[in-house]
Design an enzyme around this catalytic site. Structure first.
Site, mmCIF file in Angstrom:
data_model
loop_
_atom_site.group_PDB
_atom_site.id
_atom_site.type_symbol
_atom_site.label_atom_id
_atom_site.label_comp_id
_atom_site.label_asym_id
_atom_site.label_seq_id
_atom_site.Cartn_x
_atom_site.Cartn_y
_atom_site.Cartn_z
ATOM 1 N NE ARG A 147 -2.464 -1.778 -0.949
ATOM 2 C CZ ARG A 147 -2.480 -3.119 -1.030
ATOM 3 N NH1 ARG A 147 -3.008 -3.822 -0.096
ATOM 4 N NH2 ARG A 147 -1.986 -3.734 -2.076
ATOM 5 C CB CYS B 224 -8.343 -1.253 4.709
ATOM 6 S SG CYS B 224 -9.032 -2.863 4.317
ATOM 7 C CD GLU C 24 -5.032 0.374 2.926
ATOM 8 O OE1 GLU C 24 -4.847 -0.588 3.695
ATOM 9 O OE2 GLU C 24 -5.605 0.276 1.829
HETATM 10 C C1 LIG Z 1 -15.130 0.034 -0.656
HETATM 11 C C2 LIG Z 1 -13.657 0.207 -0.840
HETATM 12 C C3 LIG Z 1 -12.858 -0.906 -1.060
HETATM 13 C C4 LIG Z 1 -11.471 -0.761 -1.226
HETATM 14 N N1 LIG Z 1 -10.704 -1.874 -1.455
HETATM 15 C C5 LIG Z 1 -9.368 -1.738 -1.643
HETATM 16 C C6 LIG Z 1 -8.538 -2.883 -1.909
HETATM 17 O O1 LIG Z 1 -8.997 -4.010 -1.973
HETATM 18 N N2 LIG Z 1 -7.207 -2.677 -2.096
HETATM 19 C C7 LIG Z 1 -6.649 -1.425 -2.048
HETATM 20 O O2 LIG Z 1 -5.435 -1.304 -2.248
HETATM 21 N N3 LIG Z 1 -7.404 -0.339 -1.793
HETATM 22 C C8 LIG Z 1 -8.737 -0.462 -1.597
HETATM 23 N N4 LIG Z 1 -9.505 0.638 -1.329
HETATM 24 C C9 LIG Z 1 -8.868 1.957 -1.192
HETATM 25 C C10 LIG Z 1 -8.837 2.772 -2.491
HETATM 26 O O3 LIG Z 1 -9.818 2.335 -3.381
HETATM 27 C C11 LIG Z 1 -7.481 2.702 -3.168
HETATM 28 O O4 LIG Z 1 -6.511 3.199 -2.301
HETATM 29 C C12 LIG Z 1 -7.468 3.489 -4.476
HETATM 30 O O5 LIG Z 1 -6.355 3.106 -5.245
HETATM 31 C C13 LIG Z 1 -7.467 5.006 -4.271
HETATM 32 O O6 LIG Z 1 -7.640 5.624 -5.545
HETATM 33 P P1 LIG Z 1 -8.375 7.035 -5.673
HETATM 34 O O7 LIG Z 1 -8.271 7.461 -7.086
HETATM 35 O O8 LIG Z 1 -9.730 6.970 -5.087
HETATM 36 O O9 LIG Z 1 -7.410 7.935 -4.789
HETATM 37 P P2 LIG Z 1 -7.818 9.102 -3.783
HETATM 38 O O10 LIG Z 1 -8.546 8.510 -2.623
HETATM 39 O O11 LIG Z 1 -8.451 10.215 -4.493
HETATM 40 O O12 LIG Z 1 -6.358 9.558 -3.309
HETATM 41 C C14 LIG Z 1 -5.534 8.695 -2.572
HETATM 42 C C15 LIG Z 1 -4.112 9.265 -2.573
HETATM 43 O O13 LIG Z 1 -3.582 9.196 -3.892
HETATM 44 C C16 LIG Z 1 -3.206 10.491 -4.346
HETATM 45 N N5 LIG Z 1 -3.513 10.576 -5.773
HETATM 46 C C17 LIG Z 1 -4.656 10.233 -6.410
HETATM 47 N N6 LIG Z 1 -4.534 10.455 -7.739
HETATM 48 C C18 LIG Z 1 -3.295 10.961 -7.937
HETATM 49 C C19 LIG Z 1 -2.566 11.411 -9.078
HETATM 50 N N7 LIG Z 1 -3.062 11.366 -10.317
HETATM 51 N N8 LIG Z 1 -1.318 11.902 -8.892
HETATM 52 C C20 LIG Z 1 -0.770 11.941 -7.648
HETATM 53 N N9 LIG Z 1 -1.396 11.539 -6.536
HETATM 54 C C21 LIG Z 1 -2.647 11.053 -6.677
HETATM 55 C C22 LIG Z 1 -4.031 11.462 -3.515
HETATM 56 O O14 LIG Z 1 -3.401 12.727 -3.469
HETATM 57 C C23 LIG Z 1 -4.070 10.746 -2.180
HETATM 58 O O15 LIG Z 1 -2.865 10.969 -1.478
HETATM 59 C C24 LIG Z 1 -10.891 0.521 -1.159
HETATM 60 C C25 LIG Z 1 -11.704 1.638 -0.943
HETATM 61 C C26 LIG Z 1 -13.071 1.494 -0.789
HETATM 62 C C27 LIG Z 1 -13.930 2.701 -0.566
#
Ligand SMILES: Cc1cc2nc3c(=O)[nH]c(=O)nc-3n(C[C@H](O)[C@H](O)[C@H](O)COP(=O)(O)OP(=O)(O)OC[C@H]3O[C@@H](n4cnc5c(N)ncnc54)[C@H](O)[C@@H]3O)c2cc1C
Length: 292
Positions: A170, A218, A288
């Site tokens: 992660r 998580c 996380e």
């Molecule tokens: C129901 C649910 C289930 C999930 N299951 C999992 C799982 O199984 N495994 C897992 O690993 N995660 C899981 N997650 C967490 C999440 O989905 C992941 O961490 C996902 O990759 C975050 O992507 P996001 O675009 O929503 O990022 P955001 O939440 O918008 O941002 C997360 C971080 O990434 C940075 N970021 C986003 N885009 C960029 C970019 N283009 N450039 C630079 N920085 C950036 C942001 O600044 C922030 O620091 C889950 C979440 C939910 C709600």
């Protein structure tokens, strides 16, 4: 050099961030900026650097908790379609950081490429997935990455590859301000077989995680060799509530929110969980999710 006020067509002032996050809570951003192309994005980043305005990138908002007081400075969203293009050539996939991970997965499965189906059910964008090396027991996105194109805080663009990239549990060392695109190497596969694997993983995820509630996935990382969810459950915290935030009774490492919840409820629940788990098991849980 442009000043931030020059971007009035794309910069919204005092915009609520809650609708853009999975938790649906938290305060506004001083500026919410949606560049329309890479050049405009570079101009915005450079202007913010010049004026010392803090910048954050919001992807799908599935791993972020925004504090009730909101965020000062600029929050950038790469939602223009130019940031979400996916191009497949043989087994190499070039994807914009703004693409939804789910869309990238379906496009690669359709192209009979195996690998990314292990990530099915993970919400958010490719940018968020690369930043935090999204994944699960079956694998993570980092294992497929060949190169990543990034923009630093000064607005300089570069491509990193090979030994210069590191992906851990992660986390990754892709810590520049903006992830713009990634190039992934996949394996040829049979799309029926891949779809079957994908369906199985999705069913498992749905059975164990509260996917239909407002949550941010998580909350804590699993400590080495341990399960954060199991520790929280053994500490007797499943179902515990602070204000309108509660520890999911389906998966104890998820906090779900009810209507009227405040970020402060979630933060207090996080503190309570950490101190109970530390008291009972001597384990310090690491977050996380990102708290803004
Ligand atoms: C129901 C649910 C289930 C999930 N299951 C999992 C799982 O199984 N495994 C897992 O690993 N995660 C899981 N997650 C967490 C999440 O989905 C992941 O961490 C996902 O990759 C975050 O992507 P996001 O675009 O929503 O990022 P955001 O939440 O918008 O941002 C997360 C971080 O990434 C940075 N970021 C986003 N885009 C960029 C970019 N283009 N450039 C630079 N920085 C950036 C942001 O600044 C922030 O620091 C889950 C979440 C939910 C709600």
């Amino acid at each position: 050099m442009n000043s931030i006020v020059a971007f009035k067509e794309i910069a919204l002032r005092d915009q609520p961030l809650a609708p853009h996050t999975w938790m649906k809570i938290g305060g506004p951003a001083q500026y919410l900026i949606r560049p329309r192309n890479v050049d405009e994005l570079l101009d915005v980043v450079r202007a913010c650097h010049e004026e010392q305005i803090p910048v954050r990138i919001l992807g799908g908002g599935s791993n972020v908790l925004v504090r009730d007081e909101g965020v000062s400075g600029a929050v950038l969203q790469l939602i223009d379609e130019s940031f979400g293009q996916v191009a497949i050539e043989g087994t190499t996939v070039r994807t914009g950081a703004g693409a939804l991970l789910s869309q990238l997965i379906s496009q690669t499965v359709k192209a009979e490429l195996a690998g990314l189906e292990t990530l099915s059910g993970i919400p958010g964008t490719v940018g968020g997935a690369l930043r935090g090396n999204a994944g699960g027991r079956a694998g993570d996105i980092g294992q497929f990455v060949e190169s990543v194109t990034v923009i630093n805080v000064k607005g300089e663009i570069s491509t990193r590859k090979g030994d210069d990239l590191w992906f851990g549990y992660r986390e990754s060392n892709v810590d520049e301000l903006v992830i713009l695109e990634g190039s992934l190497k996949l394996q040829p596969g049979d799309s029926e077989e891949i779809t079957r694997r994908m369906r199985k993983l999705w069913i498992m995820k749905k059975a164990t995680q509260p996917l239909s509630f407002q949550s941010a996935g998580c909350i804590f990382k699993n400590p080495r060799g341990l399960s954060a969810g199991a520790l929280i459950e053994q500490a007797g915290l499943k179902g515990i509530r602070v204000g309108e935030a509660e520890i999911s009774d389906r998966h104890a490492n998820f906090i779900v929110t009810n209507p009227g919840a405040k970020s402060d409820d979630v933060l207090r629940l996080i503190d309570l969980t950490r101190s109970k788990v530390s008291e009972q098991f001597g384990v310090d849980l690491e977050l996380e999710i990102k708290i803004w």
